[in-house]
Design a protein around this motif. Structure first.
Motif, PDB file in Angstrom:
ATOM      1  N   SER A  33       0.848  -1.554  -0.077  1.00 53.11           N
ATOM      2  CA  SER A  33      -0.111   0.036   0.331  1.00 53.11           C
ATOM      3  C   SER A  33       0.749   1.495  -0.151  1.00 53.11           C
ATOM      4  N   ALA A  34       0.326   2.689  -0.036  1.00 51.17           N
ATOM      5  CA  ALA A  34       0.608   3.691   0.031  1.00 51.17           C
ATOM      6  C   ALA A  34       1.111   3.851   1.785  1.00 51.17           C
ATOM      7  N   GLY A  35       0.463   2.996   2.866  1.00 52.40           N
ATOM      8  CA  GLY A  35       0.706   3.770   3.756  1.00 52.40           C
ATOM      9  C   GLY A  35       0.209   4.913   4.266  1.00 52.40           C
ATOM     10  N   ARG A  75       5.935   7.447   1.354  1.00 53.34           N
ATOM     11  CA  ARG A  75       4.781   7.480   0.589  1.00 53.34           C
ATOM     12  C   ARG A  75       4.787   6.096   0.703  1.00 53.34           C
ATOM     13  N   SER A  76       5.669   5.229   0.949  1.00 55.25           N
ATOM     14  CA  SER A  76       5.603   3.713   0.866  1.00 55.25           C
ATOM     15  C   SER A  76       4.337   3.295   2.205  1.00 55.25           C
ATOM     16  N   GLY A  77       4.013   1.935   2.037  1.00 54.34           N
ATOM     17  CA  GLY A  77       3.545   1.074   2.751  1.00 54.34           C
ATOM     18  C   GLY A  77       4.822   0.493   3.866  1.00 54.34           C
ATOM     19  N   ALA A  78       5.328  -0.050   2.557  1.00 49.92           N
ATOM     20  CA  ALA A  78       6.430  -1.074   2.769  1.00 49.92           C
ATOM     21  C   ALA A  78       7.294  -0.366   3.695  1.00 49.92           C
ATOM     22  N   ILE A 107      -1.528   3.019  -9.672  1.00 48.11           N
ATOM     23  CA  ILE A 107      -1.586   4.487  -9.668  1.00 48.11           C
ATOM     24  C   ILE A 107      -2.171   5.760  -9.184  1.00 48.11           C
ATOM     25  N   THR A 108      -1.553   6.456  -8.869  1.00 49.53           N
ATOM     26  CA  THR A 108      -1.873   7.366  -7.770  1.00 49.53           C
ATOM     27  C   THR A 108      -3.405   7.993  -7.440  1.00 49.53           C
ATOM     28  N   TRP A 109      -4.472   7.618  -7.273  1.00 48.70           N
ATOM     29  CA  TRP A 109      -5.668   8.360  -7.786  1.00 48.70           C
ATOM     30  C   TRP A 109      -5.634   9.978  -7.660  1.00 48.70           C
ATOM     31  N   ALA A 110      -4.528  10.432  -7.309  1.00 45.07           N
ATOM     32  CA  ALA A 110      -4.453  12.480  -7.230  1.00 45.07           C
ATOM     33  C   ALA A 110      -4.007  12.485  -9.015  1.00 45.07           C
ATOM     34  N   ALA A 111      -3.958  10.906  -9.734  1.00 47.48           N
ATOM     35  CA  ALA A 111      -4.176  11.115 -11.009  1.00 47.48           C
ATOM     36  C   ALA A 111      -5.626  11.529 -12.028  1.00 47.48           C
ATOM     37  N   ALA A 134       2.637  12.866  -8.811  1.00 52.42           N
ATOM     38  CA  ALA A 134       2.221  11.844  -8.408  1.00 52.42           C
ATOM     39  C   ALA A 134       3.758  10.712  -7.758  1.00 52.42           C
ATOM     40  N   ARG A 135       4.920  11.428  -8.843  1.00 58.17           N
ATOM     41  CA  ARG A 135       5.953  11.053  -8.269  1.00 58.17           C
ATOM     42  C   ARG A 135       6.046  10.849  -7.358  1.00 58.17           C
ATOM     43  N   GLN A 136       5.877  11.708  -5.818  1.00 57.12           N
ATOM     44  CA  GLN A 136       5.756  10.858  -4.430  1.00 57.12           C
ATOM     45  C   GLN A 136       6.002  10.566  -3.818  1.00 57.12           C
ATOM     46  N   PHE A 137       5.287   9.570  -4.876  1.00 57.15           N
ATOM     47  CA  PHE A 137       4.482   7.792  -4.084  1.00 57.15           C
ATOM     48  C   PHE A 137       5.351   6.747  -5.054  1.00 57.15           C
ATOM     49  N   GLU A 138       6.101   6.175  -3.849  1.00 53.73           N
ATOM     50  CA  GLU A 138       6.874   4.493  -4.580  1.00 53.73           C
ATOM     51  C   GLU A 138       6.619   4.173  -5.207  1.00 53.73           C
ATOM     52  N   ASP A 139       5.389   3.981  -5.891  1.00 58.09           N
ATOM     53  CA  ASP A 139       4.421   3.209  -6.762  1.00 58.09           C
ATOM     54  C   ASP A 139       4.223   3.743  -8.228  1.00 58.09           C
TER      55      ASP A 139
END
Ligand SMILES: Cc1cc2nc3c(=O)[nH]c(=O)nc-3n(C[C@H](O)[C@H](O)[C@H](O)COP(=O)(O)OP(=O)(O)OC[C@H]3O[C@@H](n4cnc5c(N)ncnc54)[C@H](O)[C@@H]3O)c2cc1C
Length: 466
Positions: A57-59, A142-145, A266-270, A319-324
């Motif tokens: 997850s994005a955590g 910004r990652s759940g890992a 792909i984050t829903w921020a998109a 969106a690039r703040q998210f590892e995914d």
């Protein structure tokens, strides 16, 4: 698996006042709270390295009225948060449980930050659907890992015993329905019996159990399951056999934007920042701003079970703040083009139709016309080159139904009375999303894992130390 056996005459090799099944978000928070309350909890985890669903997850954890929000000038309060949860859940969720998690989320985020050094910050640069304030809190990557790895590290530093490679298979129950202990199967096939004063079920839901998904969530029976495969519904099956009440078994978190076939979120921020989704004919088919969870089933009903996210470089930068998202770019799931025509060509979409949809959305944004699907586009900046597109599908992330619990995380019997020493948190318990995918407000998953996990840890210590 998921057996119930009579505790009479069973001897246990070891005993813990508080036993916790599952070293995910709920289990580790429960363990930290139990340790603080004076117990020496033991956590049982199937995997060799506990990571659970959070690692996928994005955590992001929603919480109201935190100091992280105040530092950013964001006004929020638990009542507004509770209203947002119920609005999304069509008022189906248990009001007492909603009030509890909405009230306790802020203090819980600050507890993890201040006591255990988890460096939370609030996502302040875009809105999540249904949230009346910017209240999603995450760690630097910004990652759940990162979230689960940090929780495990602090649990280990606190001296909490985590038995890994250990699957709980059987609950031993006495004549009063109290759980006296469990059987655990180790990876080498050996069996151990561990006694307990209280048991916390923190082993998530049934997304990894195809039969249970087909029975309770038929619309997702053939969907990709994007959650942790070890979440096979053990808590639900044990609880049902113990006479526990269950709720919202058709509820789940889906996601309508998983890069396909790459399998990267792909984050829903998109979408929320002004992007839109089209089908293979280049036409929009829904109001994307309603939420990503319900969008999973909607995308799956489009031709080929796919859709195309259309956005631009400005949105990609957010969106690039998210590892995914960074990963999606690294595996070339995100296609870039200098014109809509070139984008259509590269995505094998009909160029004229995509150009017409693009022009239509620009009109909605300028206020010249309004979206027939009802999305409020006005005010969002028009998309500008370079344009971006990703081919996506809908996926099942995790289930939201489960065992009925009260605000103290006690598992309730059919009829309402609590079972003597059984607690549940996170995906093992019925959540606050009601009975449909549309009821899932962003962050409801970790919310009930972390907040109810913490509550379960202290309540189980009180019960288990008696
Ligand atoms: C792709 C994805 C993205 C998500 N994004 C978000 C988000 O941004 N925000 C949010 O709030 N939620 C999100 N979620 C949901 C969130 O991850 C879950 O709601 C949350 O992790 C549930 O926590 P949990 O502790 O109940 O389960 P988990 O964290 O999954 O932990 C359960 C653990 O129990 C173990 N286990 C299971 N059965 C047994 C057994 N019999 N014996 C021993 N161990 C067992 C499993 O191995 C696992 O480690 C997302 C989920 C997915 C899949």
């Amino acid at each position: 698996m998921s057996n119930i056996a009579d505790a009479a005459g069973v001897t246990f090799e070891a005993t813990a006042p508080v036993l916790i099944i599952g070293a995910g978000a709920a289990g580790l928070c429960a363990a930290l709270a139990a340790r603080e309350a004076g117990a020496e909890p033991v956590v049982i985890e199937r995997d060799a390295r506990p990571r659970g669903s959070p690692a996928l997850s994005a955590g992001l954890l929603p919480a109201a009225a935190t100091r992280f929000q105040r530092e950013r000038g964001i006004a929020d309060d638990p009542d507004l948060f509770a209203r947002d949860i119920q609005n999304k859940a069509a008022d189906e969720a248990d009001p007492a449980l909603v009030a509890t998690v909405a009230r306790e989320a802020g203090p819980t985020v600050e507890w993890l930050a201040d006591r255990y050094g988890l460096p939370f910050s609030v996502v302040h640069d875009f809105d999540y659907p249904g949230h009346g304030a910017r209240r999603m809190h995450g760690l630097p990557s910004r990652s759940g890992a990162e979230l689960i790895d940090r929780l495990r590290a602090v649990a280990e530093s606190a001296g909490i015993a985590i038995l890994t490679g250990a699957t709980a298979t059987t609950l031993y129950v006495d004549a009063d329905a109290a759980v006296r202990g469990i059987a655990v199967e180790r990876q080498n096939g050996s069996l151990e019996r561990i006694g307990c004063g209280a048991l916390i079920l923190a082993c998530n839901g049934y997304g990894g159990n195809r039969d249970l998904v087909a029975r309770h969530i038929p619309e997702m029976r053939d969907a990709i399951y994007f959650g942790h495969p070890g979440n096979r519904g053990d808590a639900l099956l044990w609880g049902e056999r113990l006479g526990a009440d269950t709720r919202f078994l058709s509820g789940y978190q889906g996601h309508g934007s998983v890069a396909h076939p790459h399998g990267v979120l792909i984050t829903w921020a998109a979408m929320m920042e002004g992007g839109f989704q089209v089908d293979a004919a280049g036409r929009r088919f829904s109001d994307e701003s309603r939420g990503y969870s319900e969008q999973a089933a909607i995308v799956l009903t489009q031709a080929g079970g796919v859709a195309f996210d259309i956005f631009d470089e400005r949105i990609a930068a957010i969106a690039r703040q998210f590892e995914d998202f960074r990963q999606a770019e690294a595996v070339a799931a995100v296609i870039s083009a200098d014109s809509v025509e070139e984008l259509a060509e590269r995505m094998k979409l009909p160029g004229a139709a995509l150009a017409a949809t693009y022009a239509e959305v620009a009109q909605f944004k300028s206020g010249a016309s309004s979206d027939p699907f009802g999305r409020a586009f006005a005010g969002a900046p028009p998309l500008a080159p370079p344009f971006k597109a990703v081919r996506v599908t809908g996926a099942l992330f995790h289930t939201q139904g489960g065992l009925a619990v009260d605000e103290r995380a006690r598992v309730l019997r059919r009829g309402g009375a609590p079972l003597p020493n059984l607690f549940a948190a996170g995906g093992a318990a019925a959540g606050v999303s009601g009975s449909t995918a549309a009821g899932y407000l962003s962050g409801n998953g970790l919310l009930t894992a972390v907040v109810l996990g913490r509550i379960a840890g202290s309540e189980a210590t009180r019960r288990g130390s008696r």
